[in-house]
Design a protein around this motif. Sequence first.
Motif, PDB file in Angstrom:
ATOM      1  N   ARG A  38      17.738 -12.602 -27.466  1.00 35.72           N
ATOM      2  CA  ARG A  38      18.315 -11.399 -26.842  1.00 35.72           C
ATOM      3  C   ARG A  38      18.802 -10.424 -27.914  1.00 35.72           C
ATOM      4  N   ALA A  39      19.439 -10.972 -28.956  1.00 32.39           N
ATOM      5  CA  ALA A  39      19.949 -10.117 -30.034  1.00 32.39           C
ATOM      6  C   ALA A  39      18.794  -9.481 -30.819  1.00 32.39           C
ATOM      7  N   LEU A  40      17.720 -10.243 -31.013  1.00 26.32           N
ATOM      8  CA  LEU A  40      16.548  -9.698 -31.722  1.00 26.32           C
ATOM      9  C   LEU A  40      15.941  -8.552 -30.915  1.00 26.32           C
ATOM     10  N   LEU A  41      15.879  -8.743 -29.601  1.00 19.69           N
ATOM     11  CA  LEU A  41      15.331  -7.688 -28.738  1.00 19.69           C
ATOM     12  C   LEU A  41      16.181  -6.428 -28.822  1.00 19.69           C
ATOM     13  N   GLU A  42      17.475  -6.630 -28.996  1.00 24.97           N
ATOM     14  CA  GLU A  42      18.358  -5.481 -29.120  1.00 24.97           C
ATOM     15  C   GLU A  42      18.071  -4.723 -30.427  1.00 24.97           C
ATOM     16  N   HIS A  43      17.885  -5.469 -31.511  1.00 23.62           N
ATOM     17  CA  HIS A  43      17.497  -4.831 -32.778  1.00 23.62           C
ATOM     18  C   HIS A  43      16.201  -4.035 -32.572  1.00 23.62           C
ATOM     19  N   CYS A  44      15.241  -4.644 -31.893  1.00 33.21           N
ATOM     20  CA  CYS A  44      13.960  -3.973 -31.631  1.00 33.21           C
ATOM     21  C   CYS A  44      14.189  -2.689 -30.836  1.00 33.21           C
ATOM     22  N   ALA A  45      15.064  -2.787 -29.838  1.00 37.51           N
ATOM     23  CA  ALA A  45      15.321  -1.624 -28.982  1.00 37.51           C
ATOM     24  C   ALA A  45      15.951  -0.497 -29.806  1.00 37.51           C
ATOM     25  N   HIS A  46      16.860  -0.838 -30.711  1.00 40.15           N
ATOM     26  CA  HIS A  46      17.488   0.179 -31.554  1.00 40.15           C
ATOM     27  C   HIS A  46      16.455   0.833 -32.475  1.00 40.15           C
ATOM     28  N   ALA A  47      15.615  -0.010 -33.076  1.00 39.89           N
ATOM     29  CA  ALA A  47      14.584   0.515 -33.984  1.00 39.89           C
ATOM     30  C   ALA A  47      13.656   1.451 -33.212  1.00 39.89           C
ATOM     31  N   ARG A  48      13.297   1.042 -31.991  1.00 39.29           N
ATOM     32  CA  ARG A  48      12.403   1.849 -31.173  1.00 39.29           C
ATOM     33  C   ARG A  48      13.056   3.174 -30.780  1.00 39.29           C
ATOM     34  N   PHE A  49      14.332   3.082 -30.409  1.00 41.37           N
ATOM     35  CA  PHE A  49      15.073   4.275 -30.002  1.00 41.37           C
ATOM     36  C   PHE A  49      15.123   5.303 -31.138  1.00 41.37           C
ATOM     37  N   VAL A  50      15.481   4.824 -32.315  1.00 41.56           N
ATOM     38  CA  VAL A  50      15.603   5.714 -33.470  1.00 41.56           C
ATOM     39  C   VAL A  50      14.239   6.294 -33.846  1.00 41.56           C
ATOM     40  N   TRP A  51      13.229   5.451 -33.834  1.00 42.09           N
ATOM     41  CA  TRP A  51      11.861   5.903 -34.150  1.00 42.09           C
ATOM     42  C   TRP A  51      11.425   6.992 -33.163  1.00 42.09           C
ATOM     43  N   ASN A  52      11.650   6.750 -31.889  1.00 45.04           N
ATOM     44  CA  ASN A  52      11.216   7.708 -30.871  1.00 45.04           C
ATOM     45  C   ASN A  52      11.965   9.037 -30.986  1.00 45.04           C
ATOM     46  N   GLN A  97      18.316   2.448 -39.972  1.00 48.34           N
ATOM     47  CA  GLN A  97      17.885   3.264 -41.111  1.00 48.34           C
ATOM     48  C   GLN A  97      16.442   2.966 -41.496  1.00 48.34           C
ATOM     49  N   GLN A  98      16.095   1.682 -41.450  1.00 54.05           N
ATOM     50  CA  GLN A  98      14.733   1.317 -41.826  1.00 54.05           C
ATOM     51  C   GLN A  98      13.717   1.877 -40.844  1.00 54.05           C
ATOM     52  N   ALA A  99      14.114   2.013 -39.577  1.00 53.62           N
ATOM     53  CA  ALA A  99      13.207   2.618 -38.602  1.00 53.62           C
ATOM     54  C   ALA A  99      12.925   4.063 -39.010  1.00 53.62           C
ATOM     55  N   LEU A 100      13.968   4.749 -39.492  1.00 56.04           N
ATOM     56  CA  LEU A 100      13.777   6.124 -39.985  1.00 56.04           C
ATOM     57  C   LEU A 100      12.896   6.136 -41.219  1.00 56.04           C
ATOM     58  N   LYS A 101      13.125   5.155 -42.072  1.00 53.18           N
ATOM     59  CA  LYS A 101      12.335   5.079 -43.298  1.00 53.18           C
ATOM     60  C   LYS A 101      10.858   4.802 -42.959  1.00 53.18           C
ATOM     61  N   ASP A 102      10.643   3.895 -42.020  1.00 49.26           N
ATOM     62  CA  ASP A 102       9.274   3.616 -41.572  1.00 49.26           C
ATOM     63  C   ASP A 102       8.634   4.885 -41.030  1.00 49.26           C
ATOM     64  N   PHE A 103       9.426   5.652 -40.291  1.00 52.30           N
ATOM     65  CA  PHE A 103       8.897   6.885 -39.720  1.00 52.30           C
ATOM     66  C   PHE A 103       8.540   7.874 -40.836  1.00 52.30           C
ATOM     67  N   ALA A 104       9.433   7.990 -41.832  1.00 53.98           N
ATOM     68  CA  ALA A 104       9.164   8.896 -42.955  1.00 53.98           C
ATOM     69  C   ALA A 104       7.867   8.486 -43.653  1.00 53.98           C
ATOM     70  N   GLN A 105       7.677   7.183 -43.813  1.00 53.30           N
ATOM     71  CA  GLN A 105       6.455   6.680 -44.439  1.00 53.30           C
ATOM     72  C   GLN A 105       5.241   7.012 -43.566  1.00 53.30           C
ATOM     73  N   ALA A 106       5.419   6.852 -42.259  1.00 47.36           N
ATOM     74  CA  ALA A 106       4.315   7.136 -41.335  1.00 47.36           C
ATOM     75  C   ALA A 106       3.933   8.613 -41.402  1.00 47.36           C
ATOM     76  N   MET A 107       4.935   9.498 -41.543  1.00 49.19           N
ATOM     77  CA  MET A 107       4.637  10.925 -41.649  1.00 49.19           C
ATOM     78  C   MET A 107       3.935  11.225 -42.966  1.00 49.19           C
ATOM     79  N   ALA A 108       4.389  10.563 -44.043  1.00 46.93           N
ATOM     80  CA  ALA A 108       3.744  10.761 -45.344  1.00 46.93           C
ATOM     81  C   ALA A 108       2.287  10.312 -45.269  1.00 46.93           C
ATOM     82  N   ASN A 109       2.047   9.200 -44.587  1.00 44.32           N
ATOM     83  CA  ASN A 109       0.676   8.719 -44.424  1.00 44.32           C
ATOM     84  C   ASN A 109      -0.159   9.696 -43.606  1.00 44.32           C
TER      85      ASN A 109
END
Length: 422
Positions: A38-52, A97-109
């Motif tokens: 359940r806690a892992l899913l919450e981390h996923c949800a936060h990462a998804r929220f920030v990414w979106n 923060q890493q979700a944002l970083k992943d997004f920045a990388q995705a934009m650079a790509n």
Amino acid sequence: MRKCRTVGHDDLLVLSVTVGSLIGVSRYRLQPSPGQERALLEHCAHARFVWNLAVEQHAHWKAGRASAPGFAEQCRQLTEARAAFGWLGAGSIIVQQQALKDFAQAMANFFGKTHRRPTWRRRGRNEGFRIVAVKAGEVRRLSRRVGEVRVPKIGWVRFRWSRAVPEGVRSYRVTRDALGHWHVAFAVIPAPIPAPGTGAVVGVDRGVRVAAALSTGELLTVPALREAERTRLRRLLRKLAKAKLGSNRRGRVKQAIGRLRARESDRRKGWVEKTSTDLACRFDVIAVEDLKIAAMTRSAKGGMQAPGRNVQQKAGLNRGILANGWGALVKRLEEKAPSRVRKVNPRYTSQTCNSCVHRAAESRESQSRFRCVACGWRDNADVNAAKNVRDTAAGHAVAARGGLPLDEPANRDPQRDLFLVE
Ligand SMILES: [Zn+2]
């Protein structure tokens, strides 16, 4: 291994593919308790929220307008959002923060034309998050078959110790696949490889026909799926389209598709490791095109294609290679040969003659052939471009001679490039 109810043709294939895909993968099966899940899913949800949120911010951006917020600005906004929304603030800042970083990388790509524009993440698909700044001792072995990893806000989560975990884990990624299985993949920064000390400089160009061309004339291809595997993948995709939603059959087909895709990605990763090690061992300086400069050129000119490159055709050749191969190769090179990688302005590298420096788009006869309209010089088009990349970097290397490694960024003075002769 999951026990299949009926052993059909597909099941047998799944079994055989499973065995194959275990080789060379750095992924481990995570075994969280129900509470941890359940806690892992919450981390996923936060990462998804920030990414979106980041996707939404950038969706409004058009070339020529003021730029959409970059990583630093988004981090500042994240701090505000965490203060304003308790549920977000209660989550792990590293995950967000890493979700944002992943997004920045995705934009650079995306700007580097190796990937498509990042899109919305949906619940249950592409679920995952990344943890960085992992300290020594935060990944440990409990018994012969069991290890555990410390996850922020959750604590120790067990995983199957299916093979040795490499030393010096700095970061890891936790993912949940379509079947609901959790995985953890550890990332290790490889130790730098000593330079050969020969002064040899190589230019590497993202090829049109091949994954990469070297100025030595070597053409490198990424091992993709074999013909029989591609045929099978097509067949499975057709089956998937016909399979009923939620049916067992659909689940099995999806699993088989996933295994084929995993196999392809393993091969690509293996190629990146092998190629980066080989280049770092053989050459003192490795020159590559600077994707950031390519991105700047493009955003400044509003979607202009890099001269001499047909982006559409390239995208059609092998999306997989372009999607992951090139960016991963440069990243690995920078880790294995730190301060020996030179990034050069890619402008005109594909339409400038390496023999007489004459620049003309017509010199590029076709995707694979270069024939200089001024001097008649012929070469493989990608190799000609790789030689130009090499010579641009060599110009800088000569100026800085007096001791490798050269630690001055090669792109500081792009005006020196011989390709900018008007
Ligand atoms: Zn020429």
